[in-house]
Write a protein that holds these residues in place. Structure first.
Motif, PDB file in Angstrom:
ATOM      1  N   SER A  50      59.909  59.216  10.610  1.00 23.58           N
ATOM      2  CA  SER A  50      59.648  59.794  11.932  1.00 23.58           C
ATOM      3  C   SER A  50      58.904  58.753  12.772  1.00 23.58           C
ATOM      4  CB  SER A  50      58.833  61.080  11.824  1.00 23.58           C
ATOM      5  OG  SER A  50      57.548  60.803  11.330  1.00 23.58           O
ATOM      6  N   ARG A  89      55.800  60.235   2.462  1.00 23.48           N
ATOM      7  CA  ARG A  89      55.390  60.371   3.870  1.00 23.48           C
ATOM      8  C   ARG A  89      55.812  59.127   4.625  1.00 23.48           C
ATOM      9  NH1 ARG A  89      49.598  59.660   5.567  1.00 23.48           N
ATOM     10  NH2 ARG A  89      49.734  59.760   7.816  1.00 23.48           N
ATOM     11  N   GLU A  91      55.995  57.744   8.251  1.00 25.11           N
ATOM     12  CA  GLU A  91      55.639  57.857   9.666  1.00 25.11           C
ATOM     13  C   GLU A  91      55.376  56.476  10.248  1.00 25.11           C
ATOM     14  OE1 GLU A  91      52.274  60.475   9.802  1.00 25.11           O
ATOM     15  OE2 GLU A  91      53.375  62.103   8.824  1.00 25.11           O
ATOM     16  N   ASP A 110      52.375  51.908   9.748  1.00 26.40           N
ATOM     17  CA  ASP A 110      53.274  52.625   8.853  1.00 26.40           C
ATOM     18  C   ASP A 110      52.453  53.297   7.755  1.00 26.40           C
ATOM     19  OD1 ASP A 110      53.269  51.043   6.229  1.00 26.40           O
ATOM     20  OD2 ASP A 110      53.895  49.455   7.604  1.00 26.40           O
TER      21      ASP A 110
END
Length: 177
Positions: A50, A89, A91, A110
């Protein structure tokens, strides 16, 4: 994936070499960030990453070679996406802030695995490392930023991963970095 990455590096290097002398123009860093994010968006989506952004509302204009700075941003973003391939995760956060020292700071954060065993002090070794024969991107990125009187460095992200920060002088002004 590695073949595509190699092709991207070769195309970028060819573009930089063919360009010759830098084409110094005035442009918005935030607009360039938006354009670069749109270029890497498909790679991020494919990797399940994302993307977030927080861009300054202050002066963000610099005098620089737009193609070269885009190369730096794309390299940092692609490296971040790649660093998150083996973590749950994923992101990527890109920010820009105006610094009192007459510069704009762009950060690419990151939540990847981070550089294994690296502490704050030796993250600079990342600029000399070569991974899978393709690690020349960070060294070139640093050289480009320094040629524009800027500074590029890395640190450990306290939330996991890494933060690459780049300061560039606003509108061609010198800054104390």
């Amino acid at each position: 994936m590695q073949i595509m990455r190699a092709g991207q590096v070769v195309r970028s290097l060819s573009e930089l070499v063919a360009q010759g002398e830098p084409d110094m123009t005035l442009f918005s860093v935030n607009v360039l960030i938006e354009e670069t994010l749109s270029v890497v968006a498909a790679e991020a989506a494919e990797a399940g990453v994302s993307i977030g952004k927080r861009l300054t509302k202050d002066d963000d204009f610099i005098v620089a070679d737009r193609v070269q700075i885009r190369h730096v941003l794309a390299n940092l973003m692609r490296n971040a996406i790649e660093a998150m391939q083996d973590v749950p995760r994923r992101e990527l956060l890109v920010t820009s802030t105006t610094k009192a020292a007459g510069a704009i700071r762009v950060e690419v954060r990151d939540t990847g695995c981070g550089p294994a065993g690296k502490e704050k002090a030796d993250l600079l070794d990342l600029f000399a490392m070569r991974k899978d024969g393709m690690g020349i991107g960070l060294s070139i990125s640093r050289a480009i930023v320094e040629a524009h009187d800027g500074r590029l460095w890395a640190k450990v992200n306290p939330e996991g991963g890494a933060i690459f920060s780049c300061d560039l002088p606003l509108r061609g002004r010198a800054f104390s970095g």
